[in-house]
Design an enzyme around this catalytic site. Structure first.
Site, short mmCIF file in Angstrom:
data_model
loop_
_atom_site.label_atom_id
_atom_site.label_comp_id
_atom_site.label_asym_id
_atom_site.label_seq_id
_atom_site.Cartn_x
_atom_site.Cartn_y
_atom_site.Cartn_z
N ARG A 117 -18.69 -49.88 23.13
CA ARG A 117 -17.09 -49.47 24.58
C ARG A 117 -15.88 -49.91 24.58
O ARG A 117 -15.24 -49.51 25.54
CB ARG A 117 -18.14 -49.64 25.65
N LEU A 139 -24.85 -65.84 22.83
CA LEU A 139 -25.35 -64.55 22.54
C LEU A 139 -24.36 -63.33 21.60
O LEU A 139 -23.47 -62.62 22.89
CB LEU A 139 -26.25 -63.29 22.79
C1 UD1 Z 1 -28.87 -57.23 28.47
C2 UD1 Z 1 -30.52 -58.01 29.05
C3 UD1 Z 1 -30.39 -56.65 30.56
C4 UD1 Z 1 -29.79 -57.32 31.31
C5 UD1 Z 1 -28.03 -58.17 31.11
C6 UD1 Z 1 -27.10 -58.69 31.94
C7 UD1 Z 1 -31.83 -57.23 27.39
C8 UD1 Z 1 -32.76 -56.32 26.05
N1 UD1 Z 1 -31.48 -56.97 28.22
O1 UD1 Z 1 -29.38 -56.36 28.90
O2 UD1 Z 1 -31.79 -57.58 30.90
O3 UD1 Z 1 -30.06 -57.60 32.80
O4 UD1 Z 1 -28.48 -57.92 29.45
O5 UD1 Z 1 -25.78 -58.42 31.45
O6 UD1 Z 1 -31.73 -59.18 26.67
N2 UD1 Z 1 -26.10 -59.24 21.18
C9 UD1 Z 1 -26.47 -59.38 20.25
N3 UD1 Z 1 -26.86 -59.14 19.11
C10 UD1 Z 1 -27.78 -58.32 19.30
C11 UD1 Z 1 -27.53 -57.47 20.46
C12 UD1 Z 1 -26.71 -58.10 22.08
O7 UD1 Z 1 -25.74 -60.48 20.06
O8 UD1 Z 1 -28.69 -57.60 18.49
C13 UD1 Z 1 -25.48 -59.79 22.34
C14 UD1 Z 1 -23.84 -59.00 22.26
O9 UD1 Z 1 -23.31 -58.87 21.88
C15 UD1 Z 1 -23.82 -59.07 24.15
C16 UD1 Z 1 -25.38 -59.71 24.35
O10 UD1 Z 1 -26.29 -60.12 23.50
O11 UD1 Z 1 -23.44 -60.44 23.98
C17 UD1 Z 1 -26.09 -59.07 26.06
O12 UD1 Z 1 -26.09 -57.53 24.87
P1 UD1 Z 1 -25.86 -55.83 25.35
O13 UD1 Z 1 -26.17 -55.07 24.44
O14 UD1 Z 1 -25.15 -55.68 26.37
O15 UD1 Z 1 -27.31 -56.33 26.53
P2 UD1 Z 1 -27.74 -54.98 27.93
O16 UD1 Z 1 -28.08 -54.19 27.51
O17 UD1 Z 1 -26.38 -55.75 28.63
CA CA Z 2 -23.98 -56.26 28.47
#
Ligand code: UD1
Ligand code: CA
Length: 463
Positions: free
Chosen positions: A14, A7
């Site tokens: 940030r 992902l």
């Molecule tokens: C996520 C998890 C959380 C976990 C954490 C670990 C969810 C809802 N939560 O939270 O339980 O503890 O990771 O680091 O999954 N991304 C996409 N498309 C989107 C949103 C995000 O590709 O629409 C990708 C981001 O680029 C990133 C990853 O998904 O690489 C995680 O997204 P992020 O928003 O950082 O999730 P966290 O809030 O960290």
């Molecule tokens: Ca994250």
């Protein structure tokens, strides 16, 4: 088939950067490159990257990966669950799908392999990789029932007071059965405090459907460290640097002040070689046994054989054979090839040139576009004049020639075996074997010059 979905579509706000978060670098390689490399579990596993507005940037950096675009904008769903669903067309029912965040460069392949194997052996519908943190703030919490069985993941923002206390967290790494994943994705909704489609909700959905779910806890929390801002980027780099350096030390390399020595993940160094900080060994460099690399050197994409000494010098895309010594303050530019026991001293630049065995260039010389034989002496300040303003030309110097100090060799020039060049000469024509070539104006001696000058100066002062 084993497939990995990475992902990487998040906006990474940030990071405060125009560049996509996952394309920021740690020790000269992008965060995403480390993650892709770790997720390449076997020869017939497949990696899929979910990209967002950074799709083009990612495509430009990685040629042979499958990318699916997640559209980002108002009225379009958002969240990790939606991100995975963008690759739905690539998921077959009997696939094992590993999902991980694209911002965890410290993750190791072995950890992912072990995790996926546990998932397969236990025939789970979904497995989550968890770890325990002293400070779990910000992470999704692993919620277990009275019997310790895993029941669901609750995001920080959705946690009840008591759930905030839980220090077992979701690392963001999951393994799914393909069919079960597609089923769970179709049931996701946005009933949460962020209005997103959470991938983490898939677990509860499958559990309620009486499927087997499990959280496997792994203690090496460092590997799951996510990079969200430039401070964390530096932290991850520090950890990666020491991980690589430690491995070299265990394997027999001596590093002095390793926290200031940068060694690329793809570099190889043989035993008893000693490196003094600060230094960088970059790209696919290879260094042999028993070398000494002194402070302030940078070696990039180069092959260095055994017993070489390099002092405060820069070496790029070059080959340096056994027993050579270089520096201080010299520069090998691309395609320099120094054969055995060559001596390159202070302030010497070599480019696109071969230098034969035992040849010496001790001080202040430029050797560009030339083929030098063995046992040649290149005097101080010699310049191979290789450029006519439009084209580059090559020169050849055969064995045992002697190039006097401060000479210009205006290419193309051929100097035969044991040819001698007198100091200060500008050579434009072929020098035959055993000849001395001298090109200088005749010396003149002007008698009484100083006396005459004194008188002239006195008259000026009187005026
Ligand atoms: C996520 C998890 C959380 C976990 C954490 C670990 C969810 C809802 N939560 O939270 O339980 O503890 O990771 O680091 O999954 N991304 C996409 N498309 C989107 C949103 C995000 O590709 O629409 C990708 C981001 O680029 C990133 C990853 O998904 O690489 C995680 O997204 P992020 O928003 O950082 O999730 P966290 O809030 O960290
Ligand atoms: Ca994250």
């Amino acid at each position: 088939m084993d497939k990995t979905i990475i992902l990487a579509a998040g906006e990474g706000t940030r990071m405060k950067s125009k560049k996509s978060k996952v394309l920021h670098k740690i020790l000269n390689h992008t965060i995403l490159e480390y993650v892709i490399e770790a997720s390449n579990l076997s020869e017939n596993s497949q990696t899929i990257v979910i990209a967002g507005n950074n799709k083009e940037q990612i495509e430009n950096n990685f040629k042979n990966i499958i990318i699916r675009k997640q559209e980002i904008g108002h009225n379009i769903p958002y969240g990790t669950g939606y991100a995975v669903s963008c690759a739905k067309d690539l998921i077959d029912d009997d696939d094992n799908i590993l999902v991980l965040n694209g911002d965890i460069p410290l993750i190791r392949k072995e950890t992912l392999k072990d995790f996926l194997n546990s998932h397969k052996q236990n025939k789970m519908a979904v497995s989550v990789l968890s770890t325990k943190l002293e400070d779990p703030t910000g992470y999704g919490r692993i919620i277990r029932d009275e019997n310790g069985n895993f029941s669901k993941i609750v995001e920080q923002k959705d946690c009840l007071e008591s759930q905030l206390e839980v220090n077992e967290i979701n690392t963001g790494i999951y393994a799914f059965n393909g069919e079960k994943l597609k089923f769970a994705l179709s049931k996701l909704n946005t009933n949460n405090n962020q209005g997103e489609l959470y991938l983490t909700d898939c677990i509860e959905i499958l559990k309620n459907d009486n499927q087997k779910v499990a959280a496997f806890s792994n203690l090496s929390f460092e590997e799951f460290f996510g990079v969200n801002n430039k401070f964390e980027l530096e932290n991850a780099e520090k950890i990666m640097r020491m991980r690589i350096n430690k491995k070299h030390m265990i394997d027999g390399v001596i590093l002095h002040n390793p926290e200031y020595i940068t060694i690329d993940k793809d570099a190889k160094i043989d035993i008893d070689t000693e490196i003094f900080a600060p230094c960088s060994i970059l790209g696919k460099s290879e260094i042999g046994k028993n070398c000494v690399v002194k402070s302030n050197s940078r070696i990039e994409n180069s092959k260095i054989y055994d017993d070489v000494i390099i002092d405060s010098s820069v070496i790029e895309d070059s080959v340096v054979e056994k027993g050579v010594d270089i520096g201080p303050f010299s520069h090998l530019r691309p395609k320099a090839h120094l054969k055995e026991n060559v001596h390159i001293g202070n302030f010497v630049e070599v480019k696109n040139a071969t230098v034969g065995k035992n040849t010496k260039a001790g001080h202040l010389a430029y050797v560009g576009d030339a083929d030098l034989g063995e046992d040649i002496n290149i005097g101080c300040g010699v310049i191979f004049v290789n450029y006519d303003g439009k084209y580059k030309h090559r020169s050849v110097v055969e064995d045992k020639a002697f190039i006097g100090s401060n000479s210009n060799i205006v290419a193309p020039v051929y100097i035969e075996k044991e040819g001698y060049i007198a100091a200060g000469s500008t050579i434009t024509k072929k020098v035959h074997q055993g000849e001395l070539a001298i090109e200088r104006a005749e010396e003149k001696f002007i008698k009484g010059y100083v006396e005459k000058k004194k008188i002239r100066d006195m008259k000026r002062e009187e005026k």
